[in-house]
Design an enzyme around this catalytic site. Structure first.
Site, PDB file in Angstrom:
ATOM      1  N   ALA A 282       2.706   5.889  -2.873  1.00  0.00           N
ATOM      2  CA  ALA A 282       3.815   6.760  -3.309  1.00  0.00           C
ATOM      3  C   ALA A 282       3.756   7.007  -4.815  1.00  0.00           C
ATOM      4  O   ALA A 282       3.989   8.126  -5.286  1.00  0.00           O
ATOM      5  CB  ALA A 282       5.156   6.128  -2.933  1.00  0.00           C
TER       6      ALA A 282
ATOM      7  N   GLU B 112       0.845  -1.197   0.000  1.00  0.00           N
ATOM      8  CA  GLU B 112       0.000   0.000   0.000  1.00  0.00           C
ATOM      9  C   GLU B 112       0.881   1.247   0.000  1.00  0.00           C
ATOM     10  O   GLU B 112       0.586   2.234  -0.677  1.00  0.00           O
ATOM     11  CB  GLU B 112      -0.970  -0.023   1.189  1.00  0.00           C
ATOM     12  CG  GLU B 112      -1.928  -1.193   1.069  1.00  0.00           C
ATOM     13  CD  GLU B 112      -3.224  -1.061   1.855  1.00  0.00           C
ATOM     14  OE1 GLU B 112      -3.442  -0.046   2.525  1.00  0.00           O
ATOM     15  OE2 GLU B 112      -4.036  -2.009   1.787  1.00  0.00           O
ATOM     16  N   GLU B 113       1.966   1.207   0.797  1.00  0.00           N
ATOM     17  CA  GLU B 113       2.884   2.361   0.832  1.00  0.00           C
ATOM     18  C   GLU B 113       3.385   2.677  -0.583  1.00  0.00           C
ATOM     19  O   GLU B 113       3.451   3.827  -0.997  1.00  0.00           O
ATOM     20  CB  GLU B 113       4.064   2.046   1.759  1.00  0.00           C
ATOM     21  CG  GLU B 113       5.170   3.091   1.702  1.00  0.00           C
ATOM     22  CD  GLU B 113       6.169   3.009   2.848  1.00  0.00           C
ATOM     23  OE1 GLU B 113       5.908   2.280   3.833  1.00  0.00           O
ATOM     24  OE2 GLU B 113       7.203   3.682   2.762  1.00  0.00           O
ATOM     25  N   ARG B 114       3.724   1.626  -1.339  1.00  0.00           N
ATOM     26  CA  ARG B 114       4.333   1.853  -2.664  1.00  0.00           C
ATOM     27  C   ARG B 114       3.301   2.304  -3.698  1.00  0.00           C
ATOM     28  O   ARG B 114       3.588   3.169  -4.534  1.00  0.00           O
ATOM     29  CB  ARG B 114       5.105   0.597  -3.090  1.00  0.00           C
ATOM     30  CG  ARG B 114       6.349   0.448  -2.237  1.00  0.00           C
ATOM     31  CD  ARG B 114       7.059  -0.874  -2.329  1.00  0.00           C
ATOM     32  NE  ARG B 114       8.121  -0.888  -1.311  1.00  0.00           N
ATOM     33  CZ  ARG B 114       8.755  -1.973  -0.882  1.00  0.00           C
ATOM     34  NH1 ARG B 114       8.465  -3.153  -1.394  1.00  0.00           N
ATOM     35  NH2 ARG B 114       9.690  -1.877   0.053  1.00  0.00           N
TER      36      ARG B 114
END
Ligand SMILES: Cc1cc2nc3c(=O)[nH]c(=O)nc-3n(C[C@H](O)[C@H](O)[C@H](O)COP(=O)(O)OP(=O)(O)OC[C@H]3O[C@@H](n4cnc5c(N)ncnc54)[C@H](O)[C@@H]3O)c2cc1C
Length: 384
Positions: free
Chosen positions: A246, A241-243
């Site tokens: 981003a 999810e972070e990627r």
């Protein structure tokens, strides 16, 4: 990825909120090297924007991940990288594992206030000796009575000077590095936690980045997220999810960078014509815009796969890699066309040039993304 009326409503709400409540203060927050996270998060929480994909029982909206992507994209209108990054930490980096694997009591105590904007969270993975190689983290959480006793240090932690709690990755046993780690929710006011340093950086100025020490910090074992020993796996899932976030967050800022540059280059006269009138300039900007739209396509496709329940490790890594690359090449190319003005501090393009550099390092460096993609391509040499 089809945008519905609801997606567009979120975009409109954020556009208005950013124009009225965020962008007028960004220069001041950048100069202060801090932004008021509690105030901004409360405003976002009141708008219902901190829990778009989170379960409704805890105040979220229970929507699919396309809504997070749309929000991340809309946050690209913020006139710096620091504030969107802090919001992304709250919505898509520190909270996904808690929402998915945390106990009901833990979610009521920590997730619900994060969604409401009453609490600021941070994610504690990196350490002075372990960043790219997450398996090498050395912080320990040992069982003593009903508690975990935590010792170690976490470095580069976004929001950590203002955070109410940290999602901490620590070793909870000896043994294989991928099976001895756990994610634990740690309230930041617990005795034994100290801010060893506020780290000065070349960009993301308004974001507070800390080196945090843990010295015999006791938290209840009930603060464990999910199963003990699953922390590494949960964190790898949380990274997806972070990627994706981003990658999505890069798109609008990059487009704005080009728009600012077109406007400036159209006005600036050199050798009897506007800078923009040189074919090499407008062709270059067209080429970069095409690349940005390709990033959007890749990110949306990855999101569709994610919503369909597929493993998107490869797609999310590609999107994050491409975003990191573009956050270096687009501001660099644009800055050139501003001449000396591009080399000044208070310029939207020079700010992006500095802030965007982080994307190739944080949340998994470009080389880590390439390594993951290679694994899926089966091109890596066997480890000796
Ligand atoms: C402003 C900022 C905010 C951050 N926020 C957070 C946060 O909130 N929480 C958190 O946990 N962490 C955070 N980080 C940490 C960030 O995730 C790490 O900096 C990142 O993972 C890289 O780790 P490292 O700095 O230890 O670099 P290292 O791991 O020492 O890597 C150094 C370099 O080695 C190269 N490299 C790495 N792997 C390979 C490979 N396989 N092959 C070839 N070359 C390779 C890369 O170029 C890399 O940049 C933040 C960092 C910064 C700068």
């Amino acid at each position: 990825m089809q945008l519905t009326h609801e997606h567009e409503e979120i975009q409109r709400t954020l556009k208005r909120f950013i124009a009225e409540q965020i962008n007028p203060h960004v220069d001041e927050w950048e100069a202060a090297e801090m932004f008021p996270a509690h105030q901004v998060f409360k405003q976002l929480g009141d708008l219902g924007l901190l829990g778009l994909t989170k379960p409704t029982e805890y105040g979220g909206m229970g929507l699919d991940y396309s809504y997070s992507v749309v929000m991340a994209e809309a946050l690209g209108d913020i006139a710096c990288g620091a504030v969107p990054m802090a919001i992304g930490v709250q919505t898509d980096m520190a909270t996904p594992a808690l929402a998915r694997f945390g106990s009901d009591a833990l979610k009521r105590e920590f997730l619900a206030p994060a969604i409401a904007g009453d609490a600021v969270s941070c994610i504690g993975v990196s350490e002075p000796g372990a960043g790219s190689d997450v398996a090498q983290v050395k912080t320990t959480a040992k069982k003593v009575g009903g508690d975990y006793v935590i010792n170690g240090a976490k470095m580069w932690i976004t929001n950590s000077l203002q955070a109410d709690w940290m999602c901490l990755l620590a070793n909870t046993s000896e043994g294989a590095a991928h099976k001895n780690k756990s994610l634990i929710v740690v309230p930041m006011k617990t005795p034994g936690i100290s801010v060893a340093k506020k780290i000065r950086k070349i960009g993301m100025m308004a974001s507070d980045t800390g080196l945090i020490h843990f010295d015999d910090v006791r938290v209840p074992q009930a603060n464990l997220i999910g199963q003990e020993g699953m922390g590494f796996t949960y964190q790898m899932m949380q990274f997806q999810e972070e990627r994706l976030w981003a990658a999505a967050n890069a798109i609008q800022g990059l487009l704005n960078c080009i728009d600012h540059t077109v406007a400036y280059a159209r006005e600036r006269q050199i050798f009897g014509q506007a800078v923009l009138d040189n074919q090499t300039v407008h062709f270059k900007l067209a080429e970069l815009k095409t690349e940005i739209e390709a990033l959007r396509g890749l990110t949306y496709m990855a999101t569709e796969h994610y919503i369909a329940g597929k493993d998107v490790t490869e797609w999310a890594s590609m999107a994050k890699l491409k975003a990191g690359r573009l956050l270096r090449t687009v501001p660099d190319a644009c800055l050139q066309y501003w001449g000396g003005m591009g080399f000044t501090w208070d310029n939207p393009v020079s700010r992006m040039y500095r802030d965007g550099r982080l994307a190739s390092i944080g949340g998994g460096a470009d080389e880590v993304m390439l390594g993951i993609i290679c694994k899926f391509m089966h091109t890596l040499p066997a480890r000796r």
